[in-house]
Design a protein around this motif. Structure first.
Motif, PDB file in Angstrom:
ATOM      1  N   GLU A 175      65.151  43.623 -13.193  1.00  0.00           N
ATOM      2  CA  GLU A 175      66.322  43.995 -13.989  1.00  0.00           C
ATOM      3  C   GLU A 175      65.963  44.344 -15.429  1.00  0.00           C
ATOM      4  OE1 GLU A 175      68.939  40.674 -13.614  1.00  0.00           O
ATOM      5  OE2 GLU A 175      69.264  40.969 -11.453  1.00  0.00           O
ATOM      6  N   ASP A 176      64.971  43.647 -16.001  1.00  0.00           N
ATOM      7  CA  ASP A 176      64.710  43.771 -17.433  1.00  0.00           C
ATOM      8  C   ASP A 176      63.325  44.268 -17.815  1.00  0.00           C
ATOM      9  OD1 ASP A 176      67.269  42.723 -17.870  1.00  0.00           O
ATOM     10  OD2 ASP A 176      66.521  40.661 -17.875  1.00  0.00           O
ATOM     11  N   HIS A 177      62.400  44.340 -16.865  1.00  0.00           N
ATOM     12  CA  HIS A 177      61.018  44.663 -17.246  1.00  0.00           C
ATOM     13  C   HIS A 177      60.392  45.715 -16.334  1.00  0.00           C
ATOM     14  CE1 HIS A 177      60.908  41.532 -20.280  1.00  0.00           C
ATOM     15  NE2 HIS A 177      61.436  40.703 -19.404  1.00  0.00           N
ATOM     16  N   ARG A 178      61.150  46.759 -16.029  1.00  0.00           N
ATOM     17  CA  ARG A 178      60.609  47.816 -15.183  1.00  0.00           C
ATOM     18  C   ARG A 178      59.490  48.580 -15.899  1.00  0.00           C
ATOM     19  NH1 ARG A 178      64.565  48.040 -11.023  1.00  0.00           N
ATOM     20  NH2 ARG A 178      63.634  49.826  -9.969  1.00  0.00           N
ATOM     21  N   GLU A 179      59.579  48.682 -17.232  1.00  0.00           N
ATOM     22  CA  GLU A 179      58.507  49.336 -17.976  1.00  0.00           C
ATOM     23  C   GLU A 179      57.190  48.589 -17.786  1.00  0.00           C
ATOM     24  OE1 GLU A 179      57.099  50.414 -22.545  1.00  0.00           O
ATOM     25  OE2 GLU A 179      58.830  49.128 -22.194  1.00  0.00           O
ATOM     26  N   ALA A 180      57.260  47.256 -17.862  1.00  0.00           N
ATOM     27  CA  ALA A 180      56.049  46.456 -17.665  1.00  0.00           C
ATOM     28  C   ALA A 180      55.507  46.636 -16.256  1.00  0.00           C
ATOM     29  CB  ALA A 180      56.335  44.981 -17.936  1.00  0.00           C
ATOM     30  N   MET A 181      56.393  46.701 -15.265  1.00  0.00           N
ATOM     31  CA  MET A 181      55.951  46.900 -13.885  1.00  0.00           C
ATOM     32  C   MET A 181      55.163  48.207 -13.760  1.00  0.00           C
ATOM     33  SD  MET A 181      57.002  44.260 -12.198  1.00  0.00           S
ATOM     34  CE  MET A 181      56.690  44.897 -10.566  1.00  0.00           C
ATOM     35  N   ASN A 182      55.668  49.264 -14.423  1.00  0.00           N
ATOM     36  CA  ASN A 182      54.986  50.548 -14.360  1.00  0.00           C
ATOM     37  C   ASN A 182      53.638  50.491 -15.076  1.00  0.00           C
ATOM     38  OD1 ASN A 182      55.310  53.380 -13.427  1.00  0.00           O
ATOM     39  ND2 ASN A 182      55.079  53.835 -15.603  1.00  0.00           N
ATOM     40  N   LEU A 183      53.562  49.716 -16.151  1.00  0.00           N
ATOM     41  CA  LEU A 183      52.293  49.558 -16.866  1.00  0.00           C
ATOM     42  C   LEU A 183      51.272  48.826 -16.004  1.00  0.00           C
ATOM     43  CD1 LEU A 183      53.512  48.628 -20.465  1.00  0.00           C
ATOM     44  CD2 LEU A 183      52.360  50.733 -19.765  1.00  0.00           C
ATOM     45  N   LYS A 231      53.964  33.415 -18.882  1.00  0.00           N
ATOM     46  CA  LYS A 231      52.847  33.617 -19.800  1.00  0.00           C
ATOM     47  C   LYS A 231      51.829  34.592 -19.221  1.00  0.00           C
ATOM     48  CE  LYS A 231      53.141  29.109 -22.116  1.00  0.00           C
ATOM     49  NZ  LYS A 231      52.449  27.819 -22.358  1.00  0.00           N
ATOM     50  N   MET A 232      51.566  34.492 -17.922  1.00  0.00           N
ATOM     51  CA  MET A 232      50.601  35.388 -17.292  1.00  0.00           C
ATOM     52  C   MET A 232      51.096  36.823 -17.321  1.00  0.00           C
ATOM     53  SD  MET A 232      47.748  35.930 -15.821  1.00  0.00           S
ATOM     54  CE  MET A 232      47.163  34.262 -15.436  1.00  0.00           C
ATOM     55  N   LEU A 233      52.375  37.048 -17.023  1.00  0.00           N
ATOM     56  CA  LEU A 233      52.903  38.410 -16.998  1.00  0.00           C
ATOM     57  C   LEU A 233      52.952  39.020 -18.401  1.00  0.00           C
ATOM     58  CD1 LEU A 233      55.704  37.989 -14.311  1.00  0.00           C
ATOM     59  CD2 LEU A 233      53.442  39.027 -14.043  1.00  0.00           C
ATOM     60  N   VAL A 234      53.261  38.199 -19.398  1.00  0.00           N
ATOM     61  CA  VAL A 234      53.215  38.689 -20.780  1.00  0.00           C
ATOM     62  C   VAL A 234      51.784  39.068 -21.153  1.00  0.00           C
ATOM     63  CG1 VAL A 234      53.489  38.013 -23.194  1.00  0.00           C
ATOM     64  CG2 VAL A 234      55.274  37.434 -21.532  1.00  0.00           C
ATOM     65  N   ARG A 235      50.843  38.224 -20.790  1.00  0.00           N
ATOM     66  CA  ARG A 235      49.426  38.495 -21.079  1.00  0.00           C
ATOM     67  C   ARG A 235      48.977  39.790 -20.424  1.00  0.00           C
ATOM     68  NH1 ARG A 235      44.661  34.552 -18.680  1.00  0.00           N
ATOM     69  NH2 ARG A 235      42.968  36.099 -18.664  1.00  0.00           N
ATOM     70  N   LEU A 236      49.325  39.984 -19.152  1.00  0.00           N
ATOM     71  CA  LEU A 236      48.888  41.187 -18.444  1.00  0.00           C
ATOM     72  C   LEU A 236      49.574  42.433 -18.983  1.00  0.00           C
ATOM     73  CD1 LEU A 236      48.701  39.813 -14.797  1.00  0.00           C
ATOM     74  CD2 LEU A 236      46.804  40.341 -16.331  1.00  0.00           C
ATOM     75  N   ALA A 237      50.830  42.294 -19.425  1.00  0.00           N
ATOM     76  CA  ALA A 237      51.512  43.432 -20.036  1.00  0.00           C
ATOM     77  C   ALA A 237      50.797  43.842 -21.323  1.00  0.00           C
ATOM     78  CB  ALA A 237      52.969  43.078 -20.315  1.00  0.00           C
ATOM     79  N   GLU A 239      47.599  43.391 -21.962  1.00  0.00           N
ATOM     80  CA  GLU A 239      46.342  44.034 -21.573  1.00  0.00           C
ATOM     81  C   GLU A 239      46.590  45.468 -21.112  1.00  0.00           C
ATOM     82  OE1 GLU A 239      44.382  41.631 -18.681  1.00  0.00           O
ATOM     83  OE2 GLU A 239      44.144  39.909 -20.031  1.00  0.00           O
ATOM     84  N   ALA A 240      47.694  45.667 -20.409  1.00  0.00           N
ATOM     85  CA  ALA A 240      48.013  47.016 -19.930  1.00  0.00           C
ATOM     86  C   ALA A 240      48.329  47.951 -21.096  1.00  0.00           C
ATOM     87  CB  ALA A 240      49.199  46.957 -18.967  1.00  0.00           C
ATOM     88  N   ARG A 241      49.096  47.469 -22.067  1.00  0.00           N
ATOM     89  CA  ARG A 241      49.421  48.301 -23.233  1.00  0.00           C
ATOM     90  C   ARG A 241      48.161  48.628 -24.033  1.00  0.00           C
ATOM     91  NH1 ARG A 241      54.099  44.827 -23.126  1.00  0.00           N
ATOM     92  NH2 ARG A 241      55.934  46.091 -22.600  1.00  0.00           N
ATOM     93  N   ALA A 242      47.237  47.684 -24.095  1.00  0.00           N
ATOM     94  CA  ALA A 242      46.011  47.911 -24.858  1.00  0.00           C
ATOM     95  C   ALA A 242      45.143  49.002 -24.244  1.00  0.00           C
ATOM     96  CB  ALA A 242      45.207  46.613 -24.948  1.00  0.00           C
ATOM     97  N   LYS A 243      45.361  49.289 -22.959  1.00  0.00           N
ATOM     98  CA  LYS A 243      44.585  50.328 -22.277  1.00  0.00           C
ATOM     99  C   LYS A 243      45.161  51.725 -22.523  1.00  0.00           C
ATOM    100  CE  LYS A 243      42.770  47.560 -18.442  1.00  0.00           C
ATOM    101  NZ  LYS A 243      41.354  47.960 -18.535  1.00  0.00           N
ATOM    102  N   GLY A 244      46.310  51.795 -23.199  1.00  0.00           N
ATOM    103  CA  GLY A 244      46.968  53.083 -23.418  1.00  0.00           C
ATOM    104  C   GLY A 244      46.231  53.969 -24.409  1.00  0.00           C
TER     105      GLY A 244
END
Length: 244
Positions: A175-183, A231-237, A239-244
């Motif tokens: 519902e709230d974090h589809r952007e993170a899912m795509n990342l 905490k894990m999902l925030v951490r991985l998000a 890491e994903a943004r840092a790869k951009g």
């Protein structure tokens, strides 16, 4: 045949279990013991065991009720020669789900197989979980190995808080974090951008899906409760943004 040194058979088997949405189910005919094979849709239990939703009118269900021994073949559906892709054969027993576990199994199955919503509550349909006794993995030359359940199933010990929080966490992510899912999908797993959703979380990772395509996001460390998952999902998000 011994696997090559760069091959992680347990991880590949776990990935195939989590990503597969169809498989070839082999059951035994009552009386003769002749093998009977059918195509089935499936999802995964939090421990990785395959979940089936099958009708008691179907021959494979009648076979299972008479003798629960089954095998299930899963493959990568690789392009080109299918024999060049990885596949795993599970052997085990199909057991009907208890009432206590039905809600969890129902939610996970419908997350992976949303079209089943129209018949999931029909009286002749029941959920079964295949409890594996072993697996035979084939992933190419020099990559053939037999595995025990402890090598490819997820240990749920101490993870009851996570299982209790899973439904809310899945809904929140979708519902709230589809952007993170795509990342996660594009930058951590190398998939194409799509409408990726979360279909389940467990101590070892998260299952994602876009249409009929499924991905497995492995966690670098085991999580056992809702706080650890967040905490894990925030951490991985991050890491994903840092790869951009």
């Amino acid at each position: 045949m011994e696997p090559t040194s760069d091959f992680d058979p347990a991880r590949l088997a776990r990935s195939l279990l989590r990503r597969s949405r169809q498989g070839a189910l082999a059951t035994l005919m009552p009386g003769t013991g002749d093998p009977y094979c059918s195509l089935v849709n499936l999802a995964s239990h939090p421990d990785g065991s395959p979940i089936l939703l099958i009708s008691r009118l179907a021959l494979h269900t009648k076979n299972i009720l008479a003798d629960g021994r089954v095998s299930l073949m899963l493959d990568e559906r690789a392009e080109g020669d299918p024999l060049e892709g990885a596949r795993v054969m599970l052997a085990g027993r199909a057991e009907e789900v208890t009432e206590a576990e039905r809600e969890l199994v129902r939610r996970r199955y419908l997350g992976a197989q949303p079209s089943a919503e129209v018949f999931v509550d029909f009286k002749d349909f029941s959920f079964f979980v295949i409890r594996p006794s072993g697996a035979h993995l084939v992933a190419g030359f020099g990559r053939i190995v037999d595995l025990k359940p402890g090598q490819f199933l997820t240990d749920l010990g101490g993870a009851t808080p996570l299982l209790e929080a899973e439904a809310g966490a899945v809904a929140h992510m979708n519902e709230d974090h589809r952007e993170a899912m795509n990342l996660y999908a594009t930058r951590l797993l190398g998939a194409d951008g799509a409408d990726w959703i979360c279909t389940g979380c467990d101590p070892d990772g998260m299952d994602m899906q876009a249409g009929r395509n499924a991905l497995r996001l492995d966690f670098p460390e085991r999580v056992t409760d809702g706080t650890g998952l967040r905490k894990m999902l925030v951490r991985l998000a991050g890491e994903a943004r840092a790869k951009g």
